[in-house]
Design a protein around this motif. Structure first.
Motif, PDB file in Angstrom:
ATOM      1  N   ALA A 190     -12.986 -15.073   7.030  1.00  0.00           N
ATOM      2  CA  ALA A 190     -12.930 -16.361   6.446  1.00  0.00           C
ATOM      3  C   ALA A 190     -12.012 -17.026   7.421  1.00  0.00           C
ATOM      4  O   ALA A 190     -11.929 -18.257   7.208  1.00  0.00           O
ATOM      5  CB  ALA A 190     -12.516 -16.300   5.150  1.00  0.00           C
ATOM      6  N   GLY A 191     -11.640 -16.618   8.551  1.00  0.00           N
ATOM      7  CA  GLY A 191     -11.002 -17.464   9.622  1.00  0.00           C
ATOM      8  C   GLY A 191      -9.256 -17.239   9.268  1.00  0.00           C
ATOM      9  O   GLY A 191      -8.448 -18.277   9.700  1.00  0.00           O
ATOM     10  N   LEU A 192      -8.857 -16.861   8.358  1.00  0.00           N
ATOM     11  CA  LEU A 192      -7.423 -16.597   7.898  1.00  0.00           C
ATOM     12  C   LEU A 192      -6.715 -15.481   8.825  1.00  0.00           C
ATOM     13  O   LEU A 192      -7.238 -14.389   8.830  1.00  0.00           O
ATOM     14  CB  LEU A 192      -7.292 -16.322   6.500  1.00  0.00           C
ATOM     15  CG  LEU A 192      -7.768 -17.314   5.404  1.00  0.00           C
ATOM     16  CD1 LEU A 192      -7.670 -16.655   4.157  1.00  0.00           C
ATOM     17  CD2 LEU A 192      -7.123 -18.579   5.567  1.00  0.00           C
ATOM     18  N   ALA A 193      -5.394 -15.808   9.239  1.00  0.00           N
ATOM     19  CA  ALA A 193      -4.778 -15.164   9.906  1.00  0.00           C
ATOM     20  C   ALA A 193      -4.019 -14.251   8.865  1.00  0.00           C
ATOM     21  O   ALA A 193      -3.579 -14.561   7.746  1.00  0.00           O
ATOM     22  CB  ALA A 193      -3.520 -15.707  10.960  1.00  0.00           C
ATOM     23  N   VAL A 194      -3.769 -12.852   9.066  1.00  0.00           N
ATOM     24  CA  VAL A 194      -3.291 -12.036   8.147  1.00  0.00           C
ATOM     25  C   VAL A 194      -1.973 -11.560   8.778  1.00  0.00           C
ATOM     26  O   VAL A 194      -1.816 -10.914   9.568  1.00  0.00           O
ATOM     27  CB  VAL A 194      -4.247 -10.687   8.065  1.00  0.00           C
ATOM     28  CG1 VAL A 194      -3.803  -9.894   6.987  1.00  0.00           C
ATOM     29  CG2 VAL A 194      -5.529 -11.246   7.341  1.00  0.00           C
ATOM     30  N   THR A 195      -1.024 -11.425   7.673  1.00  0.00           N
ATOM     31  CA  THR A 195       0.304 -10.793   7.595  1.00  0.00           C
ATOM     32  C   THR A 195       0.241  -9.645   6.598  1.00  0.00           C
ATOM     33  O   THR A 195      -0.021  -9.930   5.408  1.00  0.00           O
ATOM     34  CB  THR A 195       1.569 -11.757   7.514  1.00  0.00           C
ATOM     35  OG1 THR A 195       1.591 -12.428   8.540  1.00  0.00           O
ATOM     36  CG2 THR A 195       2.875 -11.085   7.082  1.00  0.00           C
ATOM     37  N   LEU A 196       0.490  -8.339   6.933  1.00  0.00           N
ATOM     38  CA  LEU A 196       0.817  -7.089   6.008  1.00  0.00           C
ATOM     39  C   LEU A 196       2.377  -6.895   5.669  1.00  0.00           C
ATOM     40  O   LEU A 196       3.078  -6.941   6.703  1.00  0.00           O
ATOM     41  CB  LEU A 196       0.205  -5.994   6.576  1.00  0.00           C
ATOM     42  CG  LEU A 196      -0.314  -5.146   5.842  1.00  0.00           C
ATOM     43  CD1 LEU A 196      -1.301  -5.596   4.746  1.00  0.00           C
ATOM     44  CD2 LEU A 196      -0.954  -3.820   6.743  1.00  0.00           C
ATOM     45  N   ARG A 197       2.681  -7.043   4.328  1.00  0.00           N
ATOM     46  CA  ARG A 197       3.905  -6.867   4.051  1.00  0.00           C
ATOM     47  C   ARG A 197       4.380  -5.995   2.890  1.00  0.00           C
ATOM     48  O   ARG A 197       3.908  -6.372   1.707  1.00  0.00           O
ATOM     49  CB  ARG A 197       4.482  -8.523   3.746  1.00  0.00           C
ATOM     50  CG  ARG A 197       5.674  -8.763   3.478  1.00  0.00           C
ATOM     51  CD  ARG A 197       6.067 -10.115   3.297  1.00  0.00           C
ATOM     52  NE  ARG A 197       6.032 -10.521   1.771  1.00  0.00           N
ATOM     53  CZ  ARG A 197       7.071 -11.186   1.288  1.00  0.00           C
ATOM     54  NH1 ARG A 197       8.042 -11.593   1.669  1.00  0.00           N
ATOM     55  NH2 ARG A 197       6.889 -11.364  -0.055  1.00  0.00           N
ATOM     56  N   PRO A 198       4.772  -4.834   3.102  1.00  0.00           N
ATOM     57  CA  PRO A 198       5.348  -3.809   2.119  1.00  0.00           C
ATOM     58  C   PRO A 198       6.557  -4.356   1.569  1.00  0.00           C
ATOM     59  O   PRO A 198       7.421  -4.943   2.083  1.00  0.00           O
ATOM     60  CB  PRO A 198       5.571  -2.607   2.972  1.00  0.00           C
ATOM     61  CG  PRO A 198       5.906  -2.982   4.367  1.00  0.00           C
ATOM     62  CD  PRO A 198       5.147  -4.274   4.571  1.00  0.00           C
ATOM     63  N   VAL A 199       6.436  -4.247   0.180  1.00  0.00           N
ATOM     64  CA  VAL A 199       7.851  -4.742  -0.678  1.00  0.00           C
ATOM     65  C   VAL A 199       8.042  -3.609  -1.632  1.00  0.00           C
ATOM     66  O   VAL A 199       7.146  -3.102  -2.437  1.00  0.00           O
ATOM     67  CB  VAL A 199       7.076  -5.873  -1.538  1.00  0.00           C
ATOM     68  CG1 VAL A 199       8.271  -6.139  -2.510  1.00  0.00           C
ATOM     69  CG2 VAL A 199       6.888  -6.973  -0.708  1.00  0.00           C
ATOM     70  N   LEU A 200       9.347  -3.315  -1.540  1.00  0.00           N
ATOM     71  CA  LEU A 200       9.715  -2.203  -2.323  1.00  0.00           C
ATOM     72  C   LEU A 200       9.874  -2.773  -3.850  1.00  0.00           C
ATOM     73  O   LEU A 200      10.399  -3.802  -4.343  1.00  0.00           O
ATOM     74  CB  LEU A 200      11.177  -1.884  -2.080  1.00  0.00           C
ATOM     75  CG  LEU A 200      12.328  -0.967  -2.823  1.00  0.00           C
ATOM     76  CD1 LEU A 200      11.521   0.338  -3.298  1.00  0.00           C
ATOM     77  CD2 LEU A 200      13.545  -0.848  -2.464  1.00  0.00           C
ATOM     78  N   ASN A 201       9.364  -1.926  -4.945  1.00  0.00           N
ATOM     79  CA  ASN A 201       9.248  -2.447  -6.243  1.00  0.00           C
ATOM     80  C   ASN A 201      10.388  -2.037  -6.830  1.00  0.00           C
ATOM     81  O   ASN A 201      10.693  -0.957  -6.674  1.00  0.00           O
ATOM     82  CB  ASN A 201       8.096  -1.416  -6.903  1.00  0.00           C
ATOM     83  CG  ASN A 201       7.889  -1.829  -8.446  1.00  0.00           C
ATOM     84  OD1 ASN A 201       8.690  -1.500  -9.282  1.00  0.00           O
ATOM     85  ND2 ASN A 201       6.829  -2.534  -8.617  1.00  0.00           N
ATOM     86  N   GLN A 202      11.102  -3.046  -7.656  1.00  0.00           N
ATOM     87  CA  GLN A 202      12.567  -2.660  -7.998  1.00  0.00           C
ATOM     88  C   GLN A 202      12.482  -1.866  -9.448  1.00  0.00           C
ATOM     89  O   GLN A 202      13.658  -1.736  -9.780  1.00  0.00           O
ATOM     90  CB  GLN A 202      13.025  -4.219  -8.274  1.00  0.00           C
ATOM     91  CG  GLN A 202      13.073  -5.173  -7.327  1.00  0.00           C
ATOM     92  CD  GLN A 202      13.712  -6.396  -7.400  1.00  0.00           C
ATOM     93  OE1 GLN A 202      14.281  -7.014  -6.401  1.00  0.00           O
ATOM     94  NE2 GLN A 202      13.200  -6.948  -8.611  1.00  0.00           N
ATOM     95  N   ALA A 203      11.359  -1.652 -10.122  1.00  0.00           N
ATOM     96  CA  ALA A 203      11.479  -1.135 -11.410  1.00  0.00           C
ATOM     97  C   ALA A 203      12.436   0.052 -11.450  1.00  0.00           C
ATOM     98  O   ALA A 203      12.983   0.349 -12.579  1.00  0.00           O
ATOM     99  CB  ALA A 203      10.020  -1.018 -11.873  1.00  0.00           C
ATOM    100  N   ALA A 204      12.294   0.972 -10.592  1.00  0.00           N
ATOM    101  CA  ALA A 204      13.019   2.123 -10.707  1.00  0.00           C
ATOM    102  C   ALA A 204      14.518   2.125 -10.187  1.00  0.00           C
ATOM    103  O   ALA A 204      15.419   3.005 -10.139  1.00  0.00           O
ATOM    104  CB  ALA A 204      12.474   3.290 -10.045  1.00  0.00           C
TER     105      ALA A 204
END
Length: 337
Positions: free
Chosen positions: A108-122
């Motif tokens: 679709a012509g979108l530049a992509v950033t990939l971002r891991p995020v630490l889930n805070q639940a535990a």
């Protein structure tokens, strides 16, 4: 540890082979990082039986309708409080599912950033205040978790790979440079680190600085956009020119300007204009302070795109005045760039 060239090539081949067996081959050309990034942050959690391909098509079409030119895909991972156990959550997307969303966005012509995020639940606390007990062991486990996603990012020519998000307590640990080198043996694109607004910055060489913009503003609900703009621009002015606001979000509820990082209450009244005004102010601050872009959070993967859904929580903005403010923001920034 910096890998020797033959070892790095072998590792890349193994990971790419594993990635290829888990996901269909990429069929897109790289969409380069725009000079001014106008993006939406997809919060990507999967659900059993979800049709990822169809949902990706719907979500990306909606993002394009807002006049975006980029998308950031945030995906979660798990840590126990001590930091000794690290890995995917049951709803962490697989490499194959992420690949589907990435290629849909790029087509679709979108530049992509990939971002891991630490889930805070535990963790028992916010990730910005958390630190693993044994830091070296944590970096080893985190590297093991990241490498298949880095191989995917290389295969699908992702524009930016974020190697850390809001990990303030150890954002300047030497382990980030080691991790950068290990991931660079697999992914050869641009690296970044998403700092939190609290002021601790990761200054590791080779990592582009991004900022999750949650600085509080001491203004009441009736504050006009002009006043909000002055307040948030004052904070943004401290950022380097070209810095990217990697996450801009707020609950559409009374009092949110004083604590924009809070996700709000599912029972308190929704006041959409509070959120819309915040988005408009952050957008104007990007222009005034010559920042490199802005990403609005969150678009929850698979959420309703036609009606506001109370189940998504007060930070959700789809089909509200917040979405209108985002579209106006992107249109205005495109015209001025």
């Amino acid at each position: 540890m910096r890998l020797l060239r033959p070892a790095a090539a072998l590792l890349t081949g193994v990971l790419l082979a594993a990635c290829s067996s888990a996901a269909p081959p990429a069929a897109t050309k790289q969409v380069p990082e725009p000079a001014l990034q106008l993006g939406i942050d997809i919060d990507f959690y999967t659900s059993p039986g979800a049709n990822v391909a169809r949902t990706a098509q719907q979500d990306i079409a909606y993002i394009k309708s807002l006049h975006a030119n980029a998308v950031s895909i945030s995906f979660p991972f798990y840590n126990d409080k001590a930091g000794s156990a690290l890995g995917p959550l049951p709803r962490t997307p697989s490499v194959a599912s992420l690949g589907t969303l990435i290629t849909t966005a790029e087509k679709a012509g979108l530049a992509v950033t990939l971002r891991p995020v630490l889930n805070q639940a535990a963790l028992g606390e916010a990730r910005v205040r958390w630190e693993p007990v044994h830091l070296a062991d944590w970096f080893t486990a985190y590297q093991h978790f990241l490498l298949p996603y880095a191989a995917l990012a290389q295969r699908d020519q992702v524009a930016v790979f974020v190697i850390g998000t809001e990990l303030n307590k150890f954002s300047n640990a030497p382990g980030w440079a080691t991790l950068r080198d290990a991931v660079a043996a697999v992914y050869h694109g641009k690296f970044a680190f998403s700092n939190n607004w609290l002021g601790v910055r990761n200054d590791t060489p080779g990592l582009t600085e991004m900022t999750d913009a949650y600085a509080p503003v001491p203004l009441n609900d009736s504050a006009p956009v002009s006043a909000l703009t002055g307040a948030v621009a004052y904070t943004a002015n401290a950022l380097p020119s070209g810095n990217i606001l990697s996450e801009v979000g707020i609950a559409a509820q009374s009092g949110a300007y004083a604590h924009p990082w809070e996700v709000g209450s599912k029972t308190a009244p929704i006041k959409p204009q509070i959120q819309a005004n915040w988005f408009s102010a952050q957008c104007q601050a990007v222009a005034e302070d010559n920042l490199g872009g802005i990403y609005f959070w969150p678009l929850y993967f698979g959420q309703s795109l036609t009606v506001p859904d109370r189940a998504d929580g007060p930070t959700a903005w789809v089909a509200t005045p917040g979405a209108t403010a985002i579209a106006k923001c992107f249109t205005a920034l495109r015209a001025s760039s």
